[in-house]
Scaffold this active site. Structure first.
Site, PDB file in Angstrom:
ATOM      1  N   LYS A  72       6.274  -0.484  -2.364  1.00 48.71           N
ATOM      2  CA  LYS A  72       5.572  -0.632  -3.641  1.00 48.71           C
ATOM      3  C   LYS A  72       6.393  -0.048  -4.791  1.00 48.71           C
ATOM      4  O   LYS A  72       6.383  -0.599  -5.908  1.00 48.71           O
ATOM      5  CB  LYS A  72       4.193   0.024  -3.564  1.00 48.71           C
ATOM      6  CG  LYS A  72       3.230  -0.693  -2.627  1.00 48.71           C
ATOM      7  CD  LYS A  72       3.009  -2.148  -3.029  1.00 48.71           C
ATOM      8  CE  LYS A  72       1.912  -2.807  -2.204  1.00 48.71           C
ATOM      9  NZ  LYS A  72       1.660  -4.208  -2.590  1.00 48.71           N
ATOM     10  N   ASP A 103       3.008 -17.325   6.422  1.00 52.72           N
ATOM     11  CA  ASP A 103       3.555 -15.968   6.410  1.00 52.72           C
ATOM     12  C   ASP A 103       4.713 -15.904   5.426  1.00 52.72           C
ATOM     13  O   ASP A 103       5.796 -16.425   5.680  1.00 52.72           O
ATOM     14  CB  ASP A 103       4.031 -15.601   7.820  1.00 52.72           C
ATOM     15  CG  ASP A 103       4.563 -14.182   7.917  1.00 52.72           C
ATOM     16  OD1 ASP A 103       4.739 -13.523   6.863  1.00 52.72           O
ATOM     17  OD2 ASP A 103       4.838 -13.725   9.034  1.00 52.72           O
ATOM     18  N   SER A 136       1.058  -0.243  -6.287  1.00 51.31           N
ATOM     19  CA  SER A 136       0.153   0.759  -5.743  1.00 51.31           C
ATOM     20  C   SER A 136       0.412   2.132  -6.336  1.00 51.31           C
ATOM     21  O   SER A 136       1.550   2.491  -6.654  1.00 51.31           O
ATOM     22  CB  SER A 136       0.310   0.847  -4.226  1.00 51.31           C
ATOM     23  OG  SER A 136      -0.434   1.921  -3.692  1.00 51.31           O
ATOM     24  N   TYR A 183       5.331   1.732   3.128  1.00 56.04           N
ATOM     25  CA  TYR A 183       4.443   1.149   2.120  1.00 56.04           C
ATOM     26  C   TYR A 183       4.751   1.727   0.743  1.00 56.04           C
ATOM     27  O   TYR A 183       4.909   0.991  -0.236  1.00 56.04           O
ATOM     28  CB  TYR A 183       2.989   1.416   2.503  1.00 56.04           C
ATOM     29  CG  TYR A 183       1.980   0.918   1.486  1.00 56.04           C
ATOM     30  CD1 TYR A 183       1.618  -0.419   1.438  1.00 56.04           C
ATOM     31  CD2 TYR A 183       1.386   1.793   0.571  1.00 56.04           C
ATOM     32  CE1 TYR A 183       0.692  -0.887   0.504  1.00 56.04           C
ATOM     33  CE2 TYR A 183       0.457   1.341  -0.351  1.00 56.04           C
ATOM     34  CZ  TYR A 183       0.122   0.005  -0.386  1.00 56.04           C
ATOM     35  OH  TYR A 183      -0.786  -0.450  -1.311  1.00 56.04           O
ATOM     36  N   ASN A 190       0.170 -10.718  -4.798  1.00 51.29           N
ATOM     37  CA  ASN A 190      -0.842  -9.790  -4.305  1.00 51.29           C
ATOM     38  C   ASN A 190      -0.759  -9.561  -2.798  1.00 51.29           C
ATOM     39  O   ASN A 190      -1.143  -8.491  -2.320  1.00 51.29           O
ATOM     40  CB  ASN A 190      -2.239 -10.312  -4.665  1.00 51.29           C
ATOM     41  CG  ASN A 190      -3.338  -9.533  -3.979  1.00 51.29           C
ATOM     42  OD1 ASN A 190      -3.591  -8.373  -4.285  1.00 51.29           O
ATOM     43  ND2 ASN A 190      -3.999 -10.164  -3.009  1.00 51.29           N
TER      44      ASN A 190
END
Length: 253
Positions: free
Chosen positions: A162, A57, A145, A158, A84
């Site tokens: 990003k 992790d 993203s 998120y 990634n």
């Protein structure tokens, strides 16, 4: 032969990237978070010899350090880092501001920032410092993203993570260029991966495909092809770039 660490390489974009890099002749460290069986499948599909498997992790800074050390020990060095690994939006990670309680809001923000932003930052630090100590040139590619630009109402953490990853990559492009290290990012739109297949097969699938004027979503191989270019010696001048890979589904100004 160059040696590459690809995080989150057990499936999807990470797997396609690992395979493409091995076809080029790179030695690859395949990282996985928890799914060792899928990572083994990735490893079995790589071309050539000398590839290694590393797990853990990455949101834990010491685990990130161990992963880099194990990859270096297994391959001899790391020349390229592909950041990634990440947590994508979905039912299990949704945190709309008008739907979740405060505890859930905090937990999902903390987890996404730890995995999608802090972990790549730590890995970049570790690999960059190793390259600098060796006096070697290298490359870092961050997988960002489209959501960083168009917004993610169901998963604002998120989108924020990003966007932060893109900005971090540009900061590192400036900081690491004097050491011969290039840093760039890709910003995919919706990609047809195993994890996203239920959405594409569901009632919203046609709508997702219609977001692009091509009438389809992207593929992991298309993202891998872009990463293959950005990690090539010929792409050093692309350092600092954020490459949109969304089939014209979202256009930045």
């Amino acid at each position: 032969m160059r040696c590459t660490l690809v995080t989150g390489a057990s499936r999807g974009i990470g797997r396609a990237t690992a395979i493409a890099l091995s076809e080029r002749g790179d030695r690859v460290a395949v990282h996985y978070g928890a799914d060792s069986a899928s990572a083994e499948e990735t490893l079995a599909q790589l071309h050539g010899q000398g590839h290694v498997l590393v797990g853990g992790d990455l949101s834990d800074p010491e685990t990130a350090r161990r992963v880099v050390e194990e990859a270096e020990a297994g391959m001899g060095q790391i020349d390229i880092l592909v950041n990634n690994a990440g947590i994508a939006p979905g039912e299990a990670t949704s945190h709309r501001v008008d739907e979740v309680d405060y505890e859930t809001w905090q937990q999902r923000w903390r987890r996404m920032i730890d995995v999608d932003l802090s972990a790549p930052a730590n890995l970049t630090y570790l690999v960059a410092r190793s390259l600098i100590a060796r006096g070697a040139q290298g490359v870092v590619v961050n997988v960002g993203s489209r959501g960083a630009f168009r917004g993610e109402p169901d998963a604002p953490a998120y989108g924020a993570a990003k966007a932060g990853l893109h900005a971090f990559g540009q900061s590192m492009a400036l900081a690491l260029a004097p050491h011969g290290i290039a840093v760039a990012s890709v910003a995919p739109g919706f990609v047809d991966t195993e994890r996203q297949q239920p959405k594409l097969d569901g009632e919203n699938g046609d709508g997702l495909r219609a977001q692009s004027p091509f009438g389809r979503v992207g593929t992991a191989d298309e993202v891998a092809a872009a990463i293959l270019y950005l990690t090539s010696p010929e792409a050093q001048w692309a350092s600092g770039a954020i490459l949109d890979l969304n089939g014209a589904s979202h256009l930045r100004t």
